[in-house]
Design a protein around this motif. Structure first.
Motif, short mmCIF file in Angstrom:
data_model
loop_
_atom_site.label_atom_id
_atom_site.label_comp_id
_atom_site.label_asym_id
_atom_site.label_seq_id
_atom_site.Cartn_x
_atom_site.Cartn_y
_atom_site.Cartn_z
N VAL A 290 32.54 68.55 49.14
CA VAL A 290 32.42 68.19 47.92
C VAL A 290 32.10 68.24 47.09
CG1 VAL A 290 33.66 65.47 48.33
CG2 VAL A 290 34.16 67.12 45.84
N MET A 291 31.64 68.81 45.30
CA MET A 291 31.28 68.74 44.73
C MET A 291 31.30 68.29 43.69
SD MET A 291 27.70 71.86 43.44
CE MET A 291 28.52 72.09 42.41
N THR A 292 31.23 67.69 42.43
CA THR A 292 31.00 67.69 41.02
C THR A 292 30.67 68.79 40.26
OG1 THR A 292 30.51 65.01 41.77
CG2 THR A 292 30.92 65.91 39.54
N ILE A 293 31.62 68.92 39.31
CA ILE A 293 31.12 70.40 37.97
C ILE A 293 31.88 69.88 37.28
CG2 ILE A 293 31.68 72.52 40.11
CD1 ILE A 293 34.86 73.07 38.81
N GLY A 294 30.50 70.37 36.44
CA GLY A 294 31.02 69.77 35.01
C GLY A 294 30.76 71.33 33.81
N TRP A 295 31.04 72.60 34.81
CA TRP A 295 31.02 73.79 33.99
C TRP A 295 32.19 74.58 34.71
CZ3 TRP A 295 25.28 75.45 32.85
CH2 TRP A 295 24.96 74.03 32.33
N GLY A 296 33.07 74.68 33.90
CA GLY A 296 33.92 76.45 34.19
C GLY A 296 34.55 76.38 33.23
N ALA A 297 35.87 77.09 33.99
CA ALA A 297 37.15 77.59 33.16
C ALA A 297 38.18 78.49 33.74
CB ALA A 297 36.42 78.60 31.95
N ILE A 298 39.90 77.45 32.88
CA ILE A 298 40.62 78.33 33.34
C ILE A 298 41.23 79.22 33.39
CG2 ILE A 298 42.50 77.83 34.15
CD1 ILE A 298 42.13 74.76 34.30
N GLY A 299 41.33 80.20 33.23
CA GLY A 299 42.25 81.38 32.44
C GLY A 299 42.85 82.48 32.92
N SER A 300 43.09 83.69 32.60
CA SER A 300 43.96 84.90 32.80
C SER A 300 42.42 86.35 32.63
CB SER A 300 44.76 85.04 32.10
OG SER A 300 45.62 86.12 32.63
N ILE A 301 42.72 86.85 34.60
CA ILE A 301 41.56 88.06 34.60
C ILE A 301 42.09 89.07 35.28
CG2 ILE A 301 39.62 88.51 35.35
CD1 ILE A 301 38.16 86.09 34.37
N TRP A 302 42.50 89.78 35.38
CA TRP A 302 43.18 90.91 35.66
C TRP A 302 44.00 90.74 36.38
CZ3 TRP A 302 38.35 89.69 38.22
CH2 TRP A 302 37.10 89.48 37.98
N GLY A 303 44.92 90.32 35.46
CA GLY A 303 46.32 90.22 35.35
C GLY A 303 46.81 88.82 36.49
N ARG A 304 45.86 87.98 36.75
CA ARG A 304 45.51 86.63 37.81
C ARG A 304 45.21 85.26 37.38
NH1 ARG A 304 44.14 91.36 40.82
NH2 ARG A 304 45.25 91.61 42.14
N PRO A 305 45.64 83.95 37.16
CA PRO A 305 45.27 83.19 36.83
C PRO A 305 43.85 82.72 37.76
CG PRO A 305 47.13 83.04 38.47
CD PRO A 305 47.07 84.09 38.32
N ALA A 306 42.98 82.27 36.91
CA ALA A 306 41.74 82.57 37.61
C ALA A 306 40.55 80.81 37.29
CB ALA A 306 40.67 83.81 37.16
N TRP A 307 40.14 80.66 37.81
CA TRP A 307 39.27 79.44 37.47
C TRP A 307 37.78 80.43 37.96
CZ3 TRP A 307 37.96 75.55 35.26
CH2 TRP A 307 38.04 74.10 35.58
N LEU A 308 36.95 80.00 37.06
CA LEU A 308 35.33 80.19 37.11
C LEU A 308 34.65 78.87 37.32
CD1 LEU A 308 36.52 82.94 35.34
CD2 LEU A 308 34.34 83.08 34.66
N VAL A 309 34.20 79.61 38.48
CA VAL A 309 33.00 77.79 38.75
C VAL A 309 31.18 77.99 39.24
CG1 VAL A 309 35.18 76.60 39.33
CG2 VAL A 309 33.66 78.22 40.98
N LEU A 310 30.59 77.43 38.52
CA LEU A 310 29.17 77.90 38.52
C LEU A 310 28.30 77.56 39.05
CD1 LEU A 310 30.23 78.61 35.00
CD2 LEU A 310 27.58 78.67 34.25
N VAL A 311 28.13 78.00 40.15
CA VAL A 311 27.69 77.14 41.62
C VAL A 311 26.19 77.95 41.26
CG1 VAL A 311 26.81 76.39 43.49
CG2 VAL A 311 29.52 76.46 42.38
#
Ligand SMILES: Cc1cc2nc3c(=O)[nH]c(=O)nc-3n(C[C@H](O)[C@H](O)[C@H](O)COP(=O)(O)O)c2cc1C
Length: 186
Positions: free
Chosen positions: A37-58
């Motif tokens: 497990v790691m902590t994230i402070g950056w990311g986005a929830i949205g909709s891409i390619w007709g799918r619900p999505a989380w974008l995370v930066l690692v």
């Protein structure tokens, strides 16, 4: 407590607010299923390619990065404020030489659709399967962002995860602070 399936947008505000406060807990695992497990402070929830999505930066330096490359699945877990110390610890030490689940008394609960577990003590959970990944392109990055966040050129890789399951505790809004907590959300 049983957790109920929710539309992935139900706790959007609470999730973003907690990400901006203590951070969220991103769980990965290796091929044998051992979680990290790691902590994230950056990311986005949205909709891409007709799918619900989380974008995370690692960043590639994270142990999490090698796990994501290996397994291609992750869970995002929203911690209540009582887990602030756990979020701080999971954002400071690496799973390469720490068992953060044990050190912070976190319970790995089997996920519904993906191999990495969720964290039982968290309030809202998103299970994700990586659809796409790409590295930040330094030549198109604003100079101010480059100077502030990438002085050593250790650019993040962005993982686009399709949200394949989302669920939450019944009193999630209360446990995450309720609507009045969002005065600081910009
Ligand atoms: C509040 C907070 C937010 C963070 N956000 C990120 C992030 O979005 N991406 C990232 O690569 N590292 C982030 N970090 C750093 C990682 O959590 C940290 O390096 C962690 O020890 C990596 O663990 P690992 O080596 O087990 O993967 C954050 C740390 C903190 C404390």
């Amino acid at each position: 407590m049983a957790k109920a399936t929710i539309p992935y947008t139900d706790y959007f505000k609470e999730t973003i607010q907690r990400m901006r406060e203590d951070g969220l807990l991103l769980v990965t695992c290796d091929a044998s299923g051992t979680p990290n497990v790691m902590t994230i402070g950056w990311g986005a929830i949205g909709s891409i390619w007709g799918r619900p999505a989380w974008l995370v930066l690692v960043r590639p330096s994270r142990h999490t990065y090698s796990r994501l490359e290996e397994v291609g699945e992750f869970t995002v877990n929203v911690p209540p404020k009582e887990l602030a110390a756990a979020a701080a610890h999971c954002g400071k030490v690496s799973g390469r030489d720490h068992d953060k689940f044990q050190e912070m008394s976190l319970t790995a609960m089997p996920a519904r659709q993906v191999r990495p577990p969720v964290i039982a003590e968290c309030v809202v959970h998103y299970e994700c399967r990586v659809l796409h990944r790409n590295d930040l392109a330094p030549q198109t990055l604003a100079q101010a962002v480059h100077d502030e966040y990438y002085p050593e050129d250790n650019f993040h890789r962005i993982y686009y995860g399709e949200i394949v399951a989302s669920y939450a505790e019944e009193d999630a809004a209360r446990r995450l602070g309720g609507p009045t907590a969002f005065a600081t959300l910009r």
